[in-house]
Design an enzyme around this catalytic site. Structure first.
Site: not given
Lengths: 382, 200
Positions: A155, A225, A322, A355-356
């Site tokens: 990232s 967040r 992602d 994405h994680d």
């Protein structure tokens, strides 16, 4: 305590004081600064087996292992770093730092400005990926590392890796760019802007001087967040994990705004646990570093021209579901590297989360990392 | 390590030293590894299969994980000296379009394919069955080969598309040439190698 197999065990962060001054992209100069780091493994006699791990938006220097014998939560990339793991600490000397502007001990908004004696707070300069690379290069000088065997990051970390190869080509042998993009899209900047507005508009923000006001923009940071976490998961992953499941077992709607759906509970939990460990000013400047990253800009918007500066060999990895940093964005990086005639391999990993996934021990992902880094280890004689 | 397949050795003879190469469906990277060693080429392989990608990475071969059927739109015109594809043409959704794309991206194209005009194939069909031959061992229902062609068909496509045939090698399945292939190529050739260039 016996160290679990594959774990680096209990680690102790170190504070490194850098005396050199650093001229930042914004024009301000830092007359010295401090970086919190952790290291795993041993530097070999030739000092050739050092690997730098660059962290993402909310990461820090604690990438692997535990901080005490009864610490239950390992570092953020413990799945990949350790003896026998893909980033094998029995072969490499692994360095991870908290970036400049961070809030985990490195010089940043939550530390004291030596020139004023007050907390930096909102006056800490907005740093760029380039500034981070320059600060990391000073760290490498300090550690006696002329060239990294590999610089690795996911990232925003992957962006630092690319910048390293362009700004310090002779100091990076291998560049591992994971779930990154050559620059972020308007959609991505838009997400960052909402996150920033959430923090900036929090009544507890106090123009960034909230610590002095004995306040914290917790609601804003939490919202930022929560928004982030929506973008770290795919629609399919959210559906599979939460669906429309209600927390109360009776299946009835409550007709109020308390936590009702599982996904609400998840986001609130993510938000709440984040405000305990993160700083609003740091979040603001980290998102800005993401927005500003655009190495092609200085090369007439030609990414291939930027990569012609590089001499490193590249491994680029993306994850199929992602959407925040999609495989198509990784292909842009790969295409530019090919056009620049650089050595590059690219793996598109079939993934589940989004994405994680770059933090997950997906077998194919770890196999590719391991194969690549095994060759690096052989090459640098570790 | 087994010795390099003879067709791959033949291909390497067609490639100028120090050139830029794109190998479509590069498998475990054997050809690129050989060319890097013997011809000092700078190459990249395109490969869709996870295990093959991992094998290429382990061998230090530049591999790009992508599906050839998705096209070569990511690659600029004439960005490679050679675009190579071995024994994969017949498994493509549109081999003609991929060949045209290969000729756009590469200055020259090297392609190999099994000849469906071989006498064993014809014999099977005359007997009323889809062919199962040593060169094409799969059953009709589980074969990956969906666009098989004969030498004559391939030549016709080259003529119709005005592609120049720069070189051609016709081999049996043990990658040997021979008198029978020279006399009746479309009956006896099992594996064909072509080197093409776009219309000049």
């Amino acid at each position: 305590m016996a160290v679990a197999e594959g774990s680096v065990g209990v680690v102790t962060p170190q504070k490194i004081v850098i005396d050199a001054s650093l001229l930042l992209a914004c024009g301000q100069q830092l007359n010295g600064f401090e970086l919190m780091i952790e290291t795993y493994g041993e530097l070999n006699a030739a000092r050739s087996n050092a690997v730098l791990i660059c962290h993402a938006l909310s990461g820090d220097h604690h990438a692997a292992g535990f901080h005490s014998a009864d610490d239950r939560k390992p570092g953020w990339w413990d799945s990949a770093i350790g003896p026998g793991k893909p980033i094998d600490t029995s072969k490499f000397f692994v360095v991870c730092l908290n970036n400049l502007g961070g809030c985990r001990g490195s010089t940043g908004p939550t530390t004291v400005n030596p020139e004023t004696g007050a907390l930096w707070g909102p006056d800490f300069p907005i740093v760029t990926v380039r500034d981070w690379v320059a600060s990391q290069a000073l760290l490498a000088d300090r550690l006696g590392i002329d060239a990294w065997a590999a610089v690795i990051g996911g990232s925003l970390g992957g962006m630092q890796v690319m910048q390293w190869t362009i700004d310090c080509p002779t100091r990076v042998r291998h560049a591992l760019v994971i779930a990154a993009a050559p620059r972020i899209s308007a959609q991505n900047i838009a997400f960052n802007e909402i996150a920033r507005q959430a923090i900036l508009s929090d009544p507890e923000f106090h123009g960034g001087r909230y610590i002095e006001a004995q306040a914290r923009p917790e609601r804003g940071l939490k919202l930022a967040r929560m928004l982030g976490h929506i973008t770290y998961l795919s629609d399919t992953a959210m559906r599979a994990r939460f669906g429309r499941i209600l927390r109360d077992g009776d299946g009835q709607y409550n007709f109020n705004y308390d936590v009702e759906f599982e996904v609400e509970s998840y986001l609130r939990h993510q938000g709440n646990s984040f405000v305990d460990r993160f700083d609003g000013n740091t979040y603001l400047l980290m998102t800005k570093a993401l927005d500003y990253f655009d190495p092609a800009r200085e090369f007439g918007d030609d990414l291939a021209a930027a990569f012609r500066q590089a001499t490193a060999k590249f491994l680029v990895i993306s994850f199929s579901v992602d959407w925040r940093f999609s495989p198509a964005r990784s292909r842009e990086i790969v295409n530019a590297l090919i056009a620049a005639g650089r050595d590059v391999s690219y793996a598109r990993i079939d993934s589940q989360l989004g994405h994680d996934d770059f933090l997950m021990p997906i077998p194919q992902y770890h196999a590719v990392l391991r194969h690549y880094l095994d060759r690096v280890a052989t090459e640098v004689g570790s | 390590m087994s010795a390099l397949r003879p067709d791959l050795a033949l291909i390497s003879g067609w490639i100028a030293p120090g050139s830029r190469i794109l190998d479509l469906g590069c498998g475990d990277g054997a050809l690129l590894a050989h060319l890097a060693q013997t011809r000092q080429v700078h190459g990249y392989g395109l490969e869709i299969d996870d295990d093959n990608v991992a094998a290429c990475v382990a061998a230090g071969i530049n591999v790009i994980q992508a599906d050839v059927d998705d096209g070569l739109t990511e690659f600029a015109d004439s960005s490679f000296d050679y675009v190579v594809m071995t024994q994969a043409l017949q498994a493509l959704v549109r081999p003609d379009l991929v060949l045209a794309e290969m000729l756009r991206v590469g200055r020259e194209v090297i392609v190999t394919f099994p000849n469906f005009g071989h006498w064993r194939v014809r014999k099977a069909l005359i007997g009323g069955h889809m062919p199962q031959t040593p060169a094409l061992p799969a059953q009709w229902f589980d074969t990956e080969n969906i666009h098989l062609c004969t030498l004559a068909d391939f030549d016709a496509l080259c003529r119709a598309s005005r592609w120049q045939v720069l070189e051609r090698a016709l081999l049996d399945r043990r990658h040997r040439t021979g008198t029978s292939i020279r006399i009746a190529p479309n009956l006896f050739c099992e594996i064909a190698l072509y080197k093409l260039r776009r219309p000049g």
